[in-house]
Design a protein around this motif. Structure first.
Motif, PDB file in Angstrom:
ATOM      1  N   ASP A  46      38.517  24.372  33.571  1.00  0.00           N
ATOM      2  CA  ASP A  46      37.958  25.718  33.371  1.00  0.00           C
ATOM      3  C   ASP A  46      38.465  26.329  32.071  1.00  0.00           C
ATOM      4  O   ASP A  46      37.704  26.911  31.298  1.00  0.00           O
ATOM      5  CB  ASP A  46      38.339  26.641  34.529  1.00  0.00           C
ATOM      6  CG  ASP A  46      37.632  26.328  35.829  1.00  0.00           C
ATOM      7  OD1 ASP A  46      36.628  25.592  35.806  1.00  0.00           O
ATOM      8  OD2 ASP A  46      38.095  26.827  36.870  1.00  0.00           O
ATOM      9  N   LEU A  97      36.259  27.339  28.725  1.00  0.00           N
ATOM     10  CA  LEU A  97      36.272  28.712  28.206  1.00  0.00           C
ATOM     11  C   LEU A  97      36.749  28.758  26.760  1.00  0.00           C
ATOM     12  O   LEU A  97      36.156  29.456  25.924  1.00  0.00           O
ATOM     13  CB  LEU A  97      37.147  29.596  29.091  1.00  0.00           C
ATOM     14  CG  LEU A  97      37.217  31.071  28.719  1.00  0.00           C
ATOM     15  CD1 LEU A  97      35.836  31.711  28.722  1.00  0.00           C
ATOM     16  CD2 LEU A  97      38.155  31.807  29.681  1.00  0.00           C
ATOM     17  N   CYS A 150      31.122  27.174  31.748  1.00  0.00           N
ATOM     18  CA  CYS A 150      31.033  28.628  31.666  1.00  0.00           C
ATOM     19  C   CYS A 150      30.009  29.001  30.601  1.00  0.00           C
ATOM     20  O   CYS A 150      29.626  28.173  29.772  1.00  0.00           O
ATOM     21  CB  CYS A 150      32.382  29.262  31.344  1.00  0.00           C
ATOM     22  SG  CYS A 150      33.016  28.875  29.720  1.00  0.00           S
ATOM     23  N   ARG A 161      33.278  36.026  28.914  1.00  0.00           N
ATOM     24  CA  ARG A 161      32.735  35.082  29.896  1.00  0.00           C
ATOM     25  C   ARG A 161      31.813  35.833  30.848  1.00  0.00           C
ATOM     26  O   ARG A 161      32.211  36.791  31.498  1.00  0.00           O
ATOM     27  CB  ARG A 161      33.860  34.413  30.677  1.00  0.00           C
ATOM     28  CG  ARG A 161      33.323  33.334  31.640  1.00  0.00           C
ATOM     29  CD  ARG A 161      34.400  32.606  32.335  1.00  0.00           C
ATOM     30  NE  ARG A 161      34.947  33.458  33.392  1.00  0.00           N
ATOM     31  CZ  ARG A 161      35.904  33.097  34.227  1.00  0.00           C
ATOM     32  NH1 ARG A 161      36.453  31.918  34.117  1.00  0.00           N
ATOM     33  NH2 ARG A 161      36.339  33.921  35.143  1.00  0.00           N
ATOM     34  N   TRP A 165      29.786  33.993  33.102  1.00  0.00           N
ATOM     35  CA  TRP A 165      29.550  33.183  34.301  1.00  0.00           C
ATOM     36  C   TRP A 165      30.396  31.926  34.197  1.00  0.00           C
ATOM     37  O   TRP A 165      30.695  31.441  33.098  1.00  0.00           O
ATOM     38  CB  TRP A 165      28.062  32.828  34.359  1.00  0.00           C
ATOM     39  CG  TRP A 165      27.675  31.884  35.432  1.00  0.00           C
ATOM     40  CD1 TRP A 165      27.351  32.183  36.720  1.00  0.00           C
ATOM     41  CD2 TRP A 165      27.538  30.461  35.324  1.00  0.00           C
ATOM     42  NE1 TRP A 165      27.040  31.051  37.410  1.00  0.00           N
ATOM     43  CE2 TRP A 165      27.142  29.970  36.577  1.00  0.00           C
ATOM     44  CE3 TRP A 165      27.724  29.552  34.291  1.00  0.00           C
ATOM     45  CZ2 TRP A 165      26.931  28.623  36.824  1.00  0.00           C
ATOM     46  CZ3 TRP A 165      27.523  28.200  34.530  1.00  0.00           C
ATOM     47  CH2 TRP A 165      27.115  27.754  35.788  1.00  0.00           C
ATOM     48  N   HIS A 166      30.775  31.390  35.341  1.00  0.00           N
ATOM     49  CA  HIS A 166      31.433  30.082  35.354  1.00  0.00           C
ATOM     50  C   HIS A 166      31.184  29.393  36.698  1.00  0.00           C
ATOM     51  O   HIS A 166      30.844  30.043  37.695  1.00  0.00           O
ATOM     52  CB  HIS A 166      32.937  30.207  35.082  1.00  0.00           C
ATOM     53  CG  HIS A 166      33.711  30.803  36.205  1.00  0.00           C
ATOM     54  ND1 HIS A 166      33.762  32.149  36.449  1.00  0.00           N
ATOM     55  CD2 HIS A 166      34.474  30.224  37.154  1.00  0.00           C
ATOM     56  CE1 HIS A 166      34.522  32.381  37.493  1.00  0.00           C
ATOM     57  NE2 HIS A 166      34.964  31.232  37.954  1.00  0.00           N
ATOM     58  N   GLU A 167      31.350  28.114  36.684  1.00  0.00           N
ATOM     59  CA  GLU A 167      31.163  27.287  37.879  1.00  0.00           C
ATOM     60  C   GLU A 167      32.176  26.151  37.810  1.00  0.00           C
ATOM     61  O   GLU A 167      32.502  25.649  36.731  1.00  0.00           O
ATOM     62  CB  GLU A 167      29.735  26.730  37.921  1.00  0.00           C
ATOM     63  CG  GLU A 167      29.406  25.902  39.131  1.00  0.00           C
ATOM     64  CD  GLU A 167      29.135  26.716  40.386  1.00  0.00           C
ATOM     65  OE1 GLU A 167      29.191  26.141  41.478  1.00  0.00           O
ATOM     66  OE2 GLU A 167      28.875  27.928  40.280  1.00  0.00           O
ATOM     67  N   ARG A 168      32.622  25.740  38.978  1.00  0.00           N
ATOM     68  CA  ARG A 168      33.581  24.644  39.076  1.00  0.00           C
ATOM     69  C   ARG A 168      33.068  23.645  40.104  1.00  0.00           C
ATOM     70  O   ARG A 168      32.525  24.038  41.136  1.00  0.00           O
ATOM     71  CB  ARG A 168      34.923  25.206  39.521  1.00  0.00           C
ATOM     72  CG  ARG A 168      35.997  24.186  39.705  1.00  0.00           C
ATOM     73  CD  ARG A 168      37.224  24.797  40.312  1.00  0.00           C
ATOM     74  NE  ARG A 168      38.018  25.507  39.306  1.00  0.00           N
ATOM     75  CZ  ARG A 168      39.210  26.020  39.566  1.00  0.00           C
ATOM     76  NH1 ARG A 168      39.737  25.944  40.775  1.00  0.00           N
ATOM     77  NH2 ARG A 168      39.887  26.633  38.612  1.00  0.00           N
TER      78      ARG A 168
END
Length: 184
Positions: free
Chosen positions: A38, A42, A99, A106, A108-111
């Protein structure tokens, strides 16, 4: 490759961040592989975002973790062989982060954390696989290409296929639709 196949217009821009330094720092601070992926995603997106004001910038990264060890892309064929020997008969996780950043923020983000179990394979099979794939395995953190003959290395796979290839594509496409980049 995944964005192109999905029909998304984009430009590839190198971030020129020092990934090794970031990983070393995070590892020293006790971060897990998913948090590191992450943070790398970023850092890359923010760096590119500085050069493209107002643009939506996608950053992504993936770290292979097995038994507490983080694997990088192999430097050469000897390292590729060593990676595959270390992963043989074991389950590893591909900690994947993506992201979207605009103007350094930032949005949005996804993991994702797909888990892959390599089968027990012989040294003879390993030698054949490496000869067949050649230096293509050097472009993959696990020294395999699941979309090719590397599929033969595995006994089980759990998780999103796109995330295994390096990008949680479906959630990203949904974000892009919600922000008018793609048609709803």
């Amino acid at each position: 490759m995944l964005l192109e196949a999905a029909g998304v217009a984009f430009e590839i821009v190198s971030s020129a961040v020092d990934e090794e330094e970031i990983k070393r720092s995070l590892r020293g601070a006790g971060a897990d592989a998913a948090s590191a992926a992450d943070a790398l995603a970023l850092a890359k997106a923010r760096r590119v975002s500085q050069r493209y004001p107002g643009a939506l910038v996608v950053g992504a990264d993936q770290i292979l973790e097995c038994g507490g060890q983080w694997f990088d892309k192999p430097a050469d064929m000897d390292h590729a062989r060593a990676h595959l020997v270390a992963l043989r008969g074991r389950t590893h996780v591909l900690a994947t982060g993506v992201c979207v950043v605009r103007d350094g923020e930032r949005l949005w983000h996804e993991r994702a954390r797909p888990a892959l179990t390599m089968r027990e394979f012989s040294d003879r099979f390993l030698d054949h696989y490496l000869a067949l794939e050649g230096t293509a395995v050097l472009s993959s953190v696990g020294a395999y290409r699941l979309e090719g003959p590397g599929a033969q290395l595995f006994a089980a796979i759990a998780g999103d296929h796109f995330s295994i290839l390096g990008l949680p594509l479906l959630p990203l496409l949904d974000f892009l639709r919600q922000h008018g980049v793609l048609e709803r």
